[in-house]
Design a protein around this motif. Structure first.
Motif, PDB file in Angstrom:
ATOM      1  N   THR A   1      39.864  50.170  37.234  1.00 45.94           N
ATOM      2  CA  THR A   1      38.942  49.249  37.921  1.00 45.94           C
ATOM      3  C   THR A   1      37.900  48.846  37.106  1.00 45.94           C
ATOM      4  OG1 THR A   1      39.551  50.442  39.883  1.00 45.94           O
ATOM      5  CG2 THR A   1      37.491  49.504  39.902  1.00 45.94           C
ATOM      6  N   ARG A   2      37.382  49.519  36.373  1.00 49.04           N
ATOM      7  CA  ARG A   2      36.159  49.315  35.449  1.00 49.04           C
ATOM      8  C   ARG A   2      36.390  48.391  34.467  1.00 49.04           C
ATOM      9  NH1 ARG A   2      31.267  51.456  34.018  1.00 49.04           N
ATOM     10  NH2 ARG A   2      30.601  51.093  31.779  1.00 49.04           N
ATOM     11  N   ARG A   3      37.692  48.478  33.984  1.00 47.28           N
ATOM     12  CA  ARG A   3      37.816  47.372  32.970  1.00 47.28           C
ATOM     13  C   ARG A   3      38.116  45.959  33.627  1.00 47.28           C
ATOM     14  NH1 ARG A   3      42.194  50.816  29.021  1.00 47.28           N
ATOM     15  NH2 ARG A   3      40.545  51.493  27.642  1.00 47.28           N
ATOM     16  N   ALA A   4      38.793  46.187  34.833  1.00 49.15           N
ATOM     17  CA  ALA A   4      39.108  44.722  35.441  1.00 49.15           C
ATOM     18  C   ALA A   4      37.703  44.206  36.065  1.00 49.15           C
ATOM     19  CB  ALA A   4      39.851  45.226  36.685  1.00 49.15           C
ATOM     20  N   LEU A   5      36.812  44.998  36.210  1.00 48.08           N
ATOM     21  CA  LEU A   5      35.516  44.305  36.811  1.00 48.08           C
ATOM     22  C   LEU A   5      34.730  43.713  35.435  1.00 48.08           C
ATOM     23  CD1 LEU A   5      34.445  47.137  39.215  1.00 48.08           C
ATOM     24  CD2 LEU A   5      34.697  44.778  39.753  1.00 48.08           C
ATOM     25  N   ALA A   6      34.834  44.412  34.521  1.00 45.13           N
ATOM     26  CA  ALA A   6      34.141  43.976  33.088  1.00 45.13           C
ATOM     27  C   ALA A   6      35.022  42.480  32.547  1.00 45.13           C
ATOM     28  CB  ALA A   6      34.332  45.071  32.166  1.00 45.13           C
ATOM     29  N   ASP A   7      36.202  42.771  32.597  1.00 46.88           N
ATOM     30  CA  ASP A   7      36.909  41.465  32.063  1.00 46.88           C
ATOM     31  C   ASP A   7      36.821  40.272  33.049  1.00 46.88           C
ATOM     32  OD1 ASP A   7      38.019  43.147  29.857  1.00 46.88           O
ATOM     33  OD2 ASP A   7      39.986  43.137  30.830  1.00 46.88           O
ATOM     34  N   THR A   8      36.967  40.375  34.292  1.00 46.63           N
ATOM     35  CA  THR A   8      36.788  39.373  35.203  1.00 46.63           C
ATOM     36  C   THR A   8      35.311  38.831  35.219  1.00 46.63           C
ATOM     37  OG1 THR A   8      38.434  40.387  36.680  1.00 46.63           O
ATOM     38  CG2 THR A   8      37.098  38.775  37.617  1.00 46.63           C
ATOM     39  N   ALA A   9      34.415  39.607  35.191  1.00 47.08           N
ATOM     40  CA  ALA A   9      32.785  39.472  34.991  1.00 47.08           C
ATOM     41  C   ALA A   9      32.718  38.243  33.762  1.00 47.08           C
ATOM     42  CB  ALA A   9      31.904  40.632  34.863  1.00 47.08           C
ATOM     43  N   VAL A  10      33.321  38.603  32.800  1.00 45.01           N
ATOM     44  CA  VAL A  10      33.160  37.822  31.499  1.00 45.01           C
ATOM     45  C   VAL A  10      33.535  36.384  31.768  1.00 45.01           C
ATOM     46  CG1 VAL A  10      33.756  37.523  29.273  1.00 45.01           C
ATOM     47  CG2 VAL A  10      32.867  39.947  29.854  1.00 45.01           C
ATOM     48  N   THR A  11      34.879  36.319  32.502  1.00 44.22           N
ATOM     49  CA  THR A  11      35.505  35.191  32.693  1.00 44.22           C
ATOM     50  C   THR A  11      34.892  34.403  33.580  1.00 44.22           C
ATOM     51  OG1 THR A  11      37.558  36.169  32.093  1.00 44.22           O
ATOM     52  CG2 THR A  11      37.799  33.885  33.192  1.00 44.22           C
ATOM     53  N   LEU A  12      34.666  35.005  34.762  1.00 46.84           N
ATOM     54  CA  LEU A  12      33.855  34.329  36.218  1.00 46.84           C
ATOM     55  C   LEU A  12      32.649  33.581  35.574  1.00 46.84           C
ATOM     56  CD1 LEU A  12      34.624  33.746  38.993  1.00 46.84           C
ATOM     57  CD2 LEU A  12      33.356  35.901  39.571  1.00 46.84           C
ATOM     58  N   PHE A  13      31.816  34.593  35.132  1.00 41.69           N
ATOM     59  CA  PHE A  13      30.379  34.483  34.800  1.00 41.69           C
ATOM     60  C   PHE A  13      30.381  33.138  33.798  1.00 41.69           C
ATOM     61  CE2 PHE A  13      28.857  38.916  36.060  1.00 41.69           C
ATOM     62  CZ  PHE A  13      28.992  38.468  37.289  1.00 41.69           C
ATOM     63  N   GLY A  14      31.127  33.196  33.031  1.00 42.09           N
ATOM     64  CA  GLY A  14      31.304  32.282  31.744  1.00 42.09           C
ATOM     65  C   GLY A  14      31.877  30.873  32.235  1.00 42.09           C
ATOM     66  N   GLU A  15      32.682  30.753  33.530  1.00 44.92           N
ATOM     67  CA  GLU A  15      33.026  29.691  34.010  1.00 44.92           C
ATOM     68  C   GLU A  15      32.015  29.055  35.152  1.00 44.92           C
ATOM     69  OE1 GLU A  15      36.629  30.876  36.188  1.00 44.92           O
ATOM     70  OE2 GLU A  15      37.898  30.817  34.119  1.00 44.92           O
ATOM     71  N   ARG A  16      31.355  29.898  35.859  1.00 41.78           N
ATOM     72  CA  ARG A  16      30.543  29.345  36.764  1.00 41.78           C
ATOM     73  C   ARG A  16      29.112  29.522  36.360  1.00 41.78           C
ATOM     74  NH1 ARG A  16      33.219  31.997  42.421  1.00 41.78           N
ATOM     75  NH2 ARG A  16      35.696  31.387  41.734  1.00 41.78           N
TER      76      ARG A  16
ATOM     77  N   ARG B   1      36.042  40.197  24.387  1.00 40.67           N
ATOM     78  CA  ARG B   1      34.987  40.166  25.211  1.00 40.67           C
ATOM     79  C   ARG B   1      33.836  39.830  24.686  1.00 40.67           C
ATOM     80  NH1 ARG B   1      34.442  44.667  27.588  1.00 40.67           N
ATOM     81  NH2 ARG B   1      36.011  45.950  26.058  1.00 40.67           N
ATOM     82  N   PHE B   2      33.331  40.372  23.546  1.00 43.81           N
ATOM     83  CA  PHE B   2      32.115  40.486  22.993  1.00 43.81           C
ATOM     84  C   PHE B   2      31.550  38.837  22.637  1.00 43.81           C
ATOM     85  CE2 PHE B   2      29.152  41.396  19.240  1.00 43.81           C
ATOM     86  CZ  PHE B   2      28.125  41.932  20.034  1.00 43.81           C
ATOM     87  N   PRO B   3      32.028  38.030  22.226  1.00 41.05           N
ATOM     88  CA  PRO B   3      31.706  36.800  21.748  1.00 41.05           C
ATOM     89  C   PRO B   3      31.271  35.980  23.247  1.00 41.05           C
ATOM     90  CG  PRO B   3      33.549  36.948  20.443  1.00 41.05           C
ATOM     91  CD  PRO B   3      33.450  38.171  21.361  1.00 41.05           C
ATOM     92  N   PRO B   4      32.155  35.999  24.297  1.00 39.11           N
ATOM     93  CA  PRO B   4      31.675  35.541  25.489  1.00 39.11           C
ATOM     94  C   PRO B   4      30.649  36.214  26.129  1.00 39.11           C
ATOM     95  CG  PRO B   4      33.874  36.310  25.794  1.00 39.11           C
ATOM     96  CD  PRO B   4      33.486  36.458  24.290  1.00 39.11           C
ATOM     97  N   THR B   5      30.295  37.329  25.987  1.00 41.24           N
ATOM     98  CA  THR B   5      29.144  38.092  26.360  1.00 41.24           C
ATOM     99  C   THR B   5      27.888  37.617  25.695  1.00 41.24           C
ATOM    100  OG1 THR B   5      30.524  40.083  26.961  1.00 41.24           O
ATOM    101  CG2 THR B   5      28.087  40.348  26.917  1.00 41.24           C
TER     102      THR B   5
END
Length: 202
Positions: A22-37, A115-119
């Motif tokens: 769950t923690r990984r899913a939240l972190a991975d999705t956050a990077v993608t979603l925040f990067g897009e929006r 994940r680090f570069p998009p962060t």
């Protein structure tokens, strides 16, 4: 209190493994979603909807929206402090700081390097997230002073500031293409340039 961003041991029980997923899913999705929006324009509820978790579940894993967005950064510095603890404190402290970061980068896996570069780009694009990252960096530096086991004095704090500045310069050169294997070499070059930088004349 949210769990530590890094853990040297793999979860053993089914409950621990589910929590990690769950923690990984939240972190991975956050990077993608925040990067897009965009970080500032994306409400936390949008992330929870994507991952299909409740606010209660989210706050069992992260303190805030900023916290989940900075997962990769906090994993890095959490691991760094662990490596510093395990490092023999002898010789020039500048070498200890550099060696610990090189050891840390060796520990980071492909998923982290993804994940680090998009962060970092999220941080650069959001004043709120940048402020949160700066506070975390300051907290880490304070903790580093304590863990190095030497007297807290001006010279030590300056050395840590110089090292953090060298790390950021290395990231600036690395970020456009982000080849994982080049970051250690860029950091070595950045650190080795500190003395000559201080000797520059107008």
């Amino acid at each position: 209190m949210a769990p530590s961003p890094s853990s040297p041991e793999q979860p053993v029980t089914l409950r621990e493994r589910k929590k990690l997923r769950t923690r990984r899913a939240l972190a991975d999705t956050a990077v993608t979603l925040f990067g897009e929006r965009g970080f500032d324009g994306t409400p936390l509820d949008a992330l929870l909807e994507q991952v299909e978790v409740s606010r209660r579940t989210f706050f069992r894993n992260f303190r805030s929206k900023e916290d989940v967005a900075l997962t990769a950064v906090k994993e890095l510095w959490g691991t760094y402090l662990e490596v510093v603890d395990a490092t023999e404190k002898s010789g020039p402290l500048a070498d200890v700081l550099l060696g610990a970061m090189l050891g840390t980068l060796e520990r980071m896996d492909e998923d982290w390097y993804r994940r680090f570069p998009p962060t970092l780009r999220l941080i650069a694009g959001s004043p709120a997230l940048d402020g949160h990252a700066l506070r975390h960096c300051a907290e880490t530096q304070t903790e580093l002073v304590r863990r190095l086991g030497v007297p807290d004095r001006l010279e030590l704090r300056l050395l840590i500031e110089f090292f953090v500045a060298a790390w950021r310069c290395a990231l600036d050169e690395w970020l456009p293409d982000c080849p994982p294997g080049e970051l250690p070499a860029l950091l070595r070059r950045s650190c080795s340039s500190m003395a000559s930088s201080l000797a520059l004349e107008a």
